[in-house]
Design an enzyme around this catalytic site. Sequence first.
Site, short mmCIF file in Angstrom:
data_model
loop_
_atom_site.label_atom_id
_atom_site.label_comp_id
_atom_site.label_asym_id
_atom_site.label_seq_id
_atom_site.Cartn_x
_atom_site.Cartn_y
_atom_site.Cartn_z
N ASP A 108 0.86 -1.19 0.00
CA ASP A 108 0.00 0.00 0.00
C ASP A 108 0.89 1.23 0.00
O ASP A 108 2.12 1.13 -0.04
CB ASP A 108 -0.98 -0.01 1.19
CG ASP A 108 -2.32 0.59 0.79
OD1 ASP A 108 -2.33 1.76 0.36
OD2 ASP A 108 -3.35 -0.08 0.89
N HIS A 144 -2.75 3.30 -4.63
CA HIS A 144 -2.20 2.74 -3.39
C HIS A 144 -0.77 2.22 -3.63
O HIS A 144 -0.39 1.17 -3.13
CB HIS A 144 -3.10 1.62 -2.86
CG HIS A 144 -4.36 2.14 -2.21
ND1 HIS A 144 -4.35 2.77 -0.99
CD2 HIS A 144 -5.64 2.14 -2.62
CE1 HIS A 144 -5.60 3.13 -0.66
NE2 HIS A 144 -6.40 2.77 -1.65
N GLU A 181 -9.71 3.03 -5.29
CA GLU A 181 -9.26 4.34 -4.82
C GLU A 181 -8.00 4.83 -5.56
O GLU A 181 -6.98 5.10 -4.94
CB GLU A 181 -8.99 4.27 -3.30
CG GLU A 181 -10.25 3.95 -2.51
CD GLU A 181 -10.02 3.83 -1.00
OE1 GLU A 181 -10.92 4.20 -0.25
OE2 GLU A 181 -8.94 3.34 -0.58
N TRP A 237 -17.32 -3.77 -1.72
CA TRP A 237 -17.02 -3.20 -0.39
C TRP A 237 -17.74 -1.90 -0.08
O TRP A 237 -17.93 -1.56 1.09
CB TRP A 237 -15.50 -3.02 -0.22
CG TRP A 237 -14.86 -1.90 -0.98
CD1 TRP A 237 -14.45 -1.92 -2.27
CD2 TRP A 237 -14.53 -0.59 -0.49
NE1 TRP A 237 -13.89 -0.73 -2.62
CE2 TRP A 237 -13.92 0.12 -1.54
CE3 TRP A 237 -14.69 0.05 0.75
CZ2 TRP A 237 -13.48 1.43 -1.40
CZ3 TRP A 237 -14.24 1.36 0.89
CH2 TRP A 237 -13.65 2.04 -0.18
N ASP A 296 -12.22 -2.42 11.15
CA ASP A 296 -11.49 -1.26 11.68
C ASP A 296 -12.45 -0.27 12.33
O ASP A 296 -12.03 0.66 13.01
CB ASP A 296 -10.64 -0.56 10.59
CG ASP A 296 -11.45 -0.20 9.34
OD1 ASP A 296 -12.58 -0.70 9.16
OD2 ASP A 296 -10.92 0.59 8.53
N THR A 299 -5.45 -2.01 8.93
CA THR A 299 -4.68 -1.83 10.17
C THR A 299 -4.09 -0.43 10.36
O THR A 299 -3.13 -0.27 11.12
CB THR A 299 -3.53 -2.87 10.25
OG1 THR A 299 -2.69 -2.69 9.11
CG2 THR A 299 -4.07 -4.28 10.29
N GLU A 300 -4.65 0.59 9.72
CA GLU A 300 -4.13 1.94 9.97
C GLU A 300 -4.03 2.20 11.48
O GLU A 300 -3.04 2.77 11.95
CB GLU A 300 -5.06 3.01 9.37
CG GLU A 300 -4.97 3.17 7.87
CD GLU A 300 -6.00 2.34 7.15
OE1 GLU A 300 -6.43 1.29 7.68
OE2 GLU A 300 -6.39 2.73 6.03
C1 ACM Z 1 -10.95 -0.39 0.42
O1 ACM Z 1 -11.43 -0.37 1.55
N1 ACM Z 1 -10.27 0.65 -0.04
C2 ACM Z 1 -11.10 -1.55 -0.44
#
Ligand code: ACM
Length: 507
Positions: free
Chosen positions: A136, A207, A269, A337, A364, A413-414
Amino acid sequence: MIPQPKAVIDKGGYVAIKSPAPTTSIDDSLPSEAYILDIDASEDGKVHVTGGSAAGVFYGIQTFRQRLPPSLLRRGSSATGPWELPAQQIHDRPRFAWRGVMLDVARHFMPLHDVLRFIDLAAFHKFNVLHLHLTDDQGWRLPIDGWPQLTVVGCWRRRTMQGSAQHELYDKRPHGGFYSRADLEEVVAFASERHMTVVPEIDMPGHMQAAVASYPELGNGAEVGVMEEWGISEHVLNMSDKTLGFCRDVLTTVCDIFPSEFIGIGGDECPHNEWKANPDVQRRMKELGLPDEDALHGWFVTQMASHLRSLGRRAFGWDELLACGDGIPADTRIAGWRGIEPIKMAAQRGFEVIACPDTAAYLDKRQSEDKNEPTPIGTVLTPEDIFAYEPVPAGLSKDEAGKVIGVQANVWTEHMESMRRVEYMAYPRLCAFAEVAWGKSKEDDTVAGFQDRLKHHVLYLDALGVNYRPLTGPRPWDARPDAPGKPRTMEYRMAKQSKFIADLLKH
Ligand code: ACM
């Protein structure tokens, strides 16, 4: 027991079990992941598991482990039995073929033994896919043949944001790490022994800031380091032949390490601002006769999917791929998602889809409104919310519903700096998700029943040493006042849904 078996037939009476290891056999007339667990009153303490395959046998053994006293799961136990159990025959099989859990080891690197531990716990709950998010903006976690800087530059960041972005807080500590090829081969083998497939993901073409930091020629001109903030980087891959060659090299190495049929190529994204400003990208778009950046994104995905197909694999990517034009290969598997709608849309367009909506499968998010929940972000998602989640969206035809071939919980896991925090966020919510993934019999499908099962099940989590969130709420040391979050309401989240849908309907 979690997940709860589909059918339990009481034979009457109790059996004194002398050995915690049942005898086993395979009957291939059963579905491959199905099993029959027979606790036999007629033969003194005999327990037998018949599986449709070795996987079925494994699931039968997990069920049996959850019928014996929790202390037998401890790494040291002086218990010798015999143990009294009701004489029963249990018939069981899963609802979904893909029962996944995604672990993000890019935002925070998790040491190898932690990844193995995560797999072991997931397998105990009858999950069969570990989706490993390996790269990422904030870190690159595996070596790629011919591209050594990825694990020299790309796997380290100078410091890490603490809490969500608007607070602008940082620690003062470098963070990073990467897995060697031998480490990853161990992960694959360890998972395979527990009937889990590891589906690796290399998120592209967005990413990718850690890769661009390692090799600036892959980017669009900006000089960047590995990202230290949370959020979506603007610094994405360019579309040169060299960059496509890089991506193919990455996927070739990944296919060498991971035997999975599906290989994650991300696709989510990816801001297109750098592409709009980069004359080389614009030239490429024109040469290819493509109308816009969405189509270019789709063209890129198709290139990668074809490369995977040439290696005998299939692409797996996030639901943004649905907005990439007509080109994306029909055998691409989509992870839906952004709420429920993309799952429905993917199935209606004929794609196989894994349901992992942020509204029901993102671990999360905070687990309650308690002000001591660590780094509260997003909406509240309780174990009960997850338990109530129905993965097949309403309004699909039978054929379309059949395209929803699995479900997956995602652990981003940020805000999880270690496996201790991962376990706090994952459990007991993964227990609820396990029931969704394995499926429930009608009589077990009540929240009160689940809550009762959970109260008993946490004794097994205790024995396994899982740092689950206590059912009574966070302990003082769970709070992270040093890493404040940004809680949201469901109304706020749903207001964003129309934007996602408009995005998907563009093509
Ligand atoms: C995502 O949560 N960006 C797949």
